[in-house]
Design an enzyme around this catalytic site. Structure first.
Site, PDB file in Angstrom:
ATOM      1  N   SER A 201       1.279  -3.772  -4.478  1.00 26.58           N
ATOM      2  CA  SER A 201       0.389  -4.811  -5.000  1.00 26.58           C
ATOM      3  C   SER A 201      -0.415  -4.369  -6.215  1.00 26.58           C
ATOM      4  O   SER A 201      -0.739  -5.191  -7.075  1.00 26.58           O
ATOM      5  CB  SER A 201      -0.551  -5.312  -3.901  1.00 26.58           C
ATOM      6  N   HIS A 254      -5.907  -3.587  -6.212  1.00 28.34           N
ATOM      7  CA  HIS A 254      -5.656  -4.847  -6.912  1.00 28.34           C
ATOM      8  C   HIS A 254      -6.461  -4.924  -8.209  1.00 28.34           C
ATOM      9  O   HIS A 254      -5.926  -5.257  -9.267  1.00 28.34           O
ATOM     10  CB  HIS A 254      -6.022  -6.031  -6.016  1.00 28.34           C
TER      11      HIS A 254
END
EC number: 3.4.21.105
Length: 276
Positions: A201, A254
């Site tokens: 991610s 992230h």
């Protein structure tokens, strides 16, 4: 009138015709067996068409071509065309690095289900104290996924964004984005929560930031991400901080990945948007 090319998929041929129409170039599409031939009326525009065609063939399913079809109101080719399997579509949009990462990530996930998470993380997790010289660990944590939803979500975005980057800018550029974002996002997450984490991610958010900002700064370029998708990505990021989703999320990875992608896109487009 001059023949430009014959494509085996008339739907893609129509997408290119529609895109060139938005560039004030008229192409005529003619059925020829199971193919679609493209013919150019104004031969003085041939070099422009060939240049655009070369980029199109690297990434024919880029959203900008579908957008051109909507803009021109032409979605039906009127030609019978062969259907492509999901696997063919997958391979058509992705380059060798995109596909290789997907295959390796799936293999690692299967291995984790067979031998257990701990045994695989012993070799691939982000480096703990005393493991810093095991250089692969700074990147291999991106291959670790802990649920089916986790891996499907990340690989979908990796393919959707990484494929066009590799097709348009080359394998080298995608490799640099992936390595830098894996390194930085992994370091950020380890600083916040220790080394027990994994997932692609951080790299995915880097690609989101890169493709979106590059599209904003180069509207006539061949990479873009709809603002609605970017808004969704940011909402997902914020939701992770409020534990709305009821799952453990690598929020620092992230954010770090997104910043890396934005900075790299800004750097790559700076000289083009600010000529000396």
């Amino acid at each position: 009138m001059i023949r430009v090319i014959a494509l085996s998929n008339p739907r893609l041929a129509q997408a290119f015709v529609d895109y060139m129409r938005t560039q004030q170039v008229h192409l005529d599409m003619r059925p020829q067996g199971h193919e679609a031939e493209l013919w150019l009326e104004d031969e003085t525009q041939l070099s422009k068409v060939q240049e655009a065609l070369e980029i199109f063939l690297r990434d024919p399913t880029n959203p900008r071509y579908l957008a051109a079809s909507w803009q021109t109101g032409s979605m039906d080719t009127g030609i019978q065309y062969q259907r492509y399997s999901y696997l063919q579509t997958l391979k058509q949009k992705a380059g060798p690095l995109t596909l290789s990462v997907m295959v390796v990530t799936i293999a690692v996930f299967i291995l984790m289900q067979i031998s257990g998470y701990e045994s695989v993380m012993t070799w691939l997790a982000f480096p703990a104290e005393g493991q810093q010289l095991q250089l692969w660990r700074w990147f291999s944590h991106a291959l670790l996924h802990f649920s089916l939803l986790h891996i499907l979500f990340n690989l979908m975005w990796w393919w959707y964004l990484g494929g066009p980057v590799e097709k348009v800018l080359g394998t080298g550029k995608l490799l640099v984005i992936a390595l830098v974002s894996a390194l930085v996002s992994g370091w950020a997450q380890s600083w916040c929560s220790g080394t027990y984490f994994g997932g692609l991610s951080g790299v995915v958010y880097a690609l989101m930031g890169y493709v979106w900002l590059r599209g904003e700064r180069e509207p006539d370029g061949y990479l873009s991400m709809p603002r609605s998708l970017m808004a969704f990505a940011l909402l997902w990021l914020v939701a992770g901080y409020f534990d709305i989703l009821g799952m453990s999320i690598a929020n620092a990875a992230h954010v770090a990945g997104l910043i890396v992608g934005l900075l790299m896109a800004f750097w790559d487009t700076y000289n083009k948007t600010n000529p000396r």
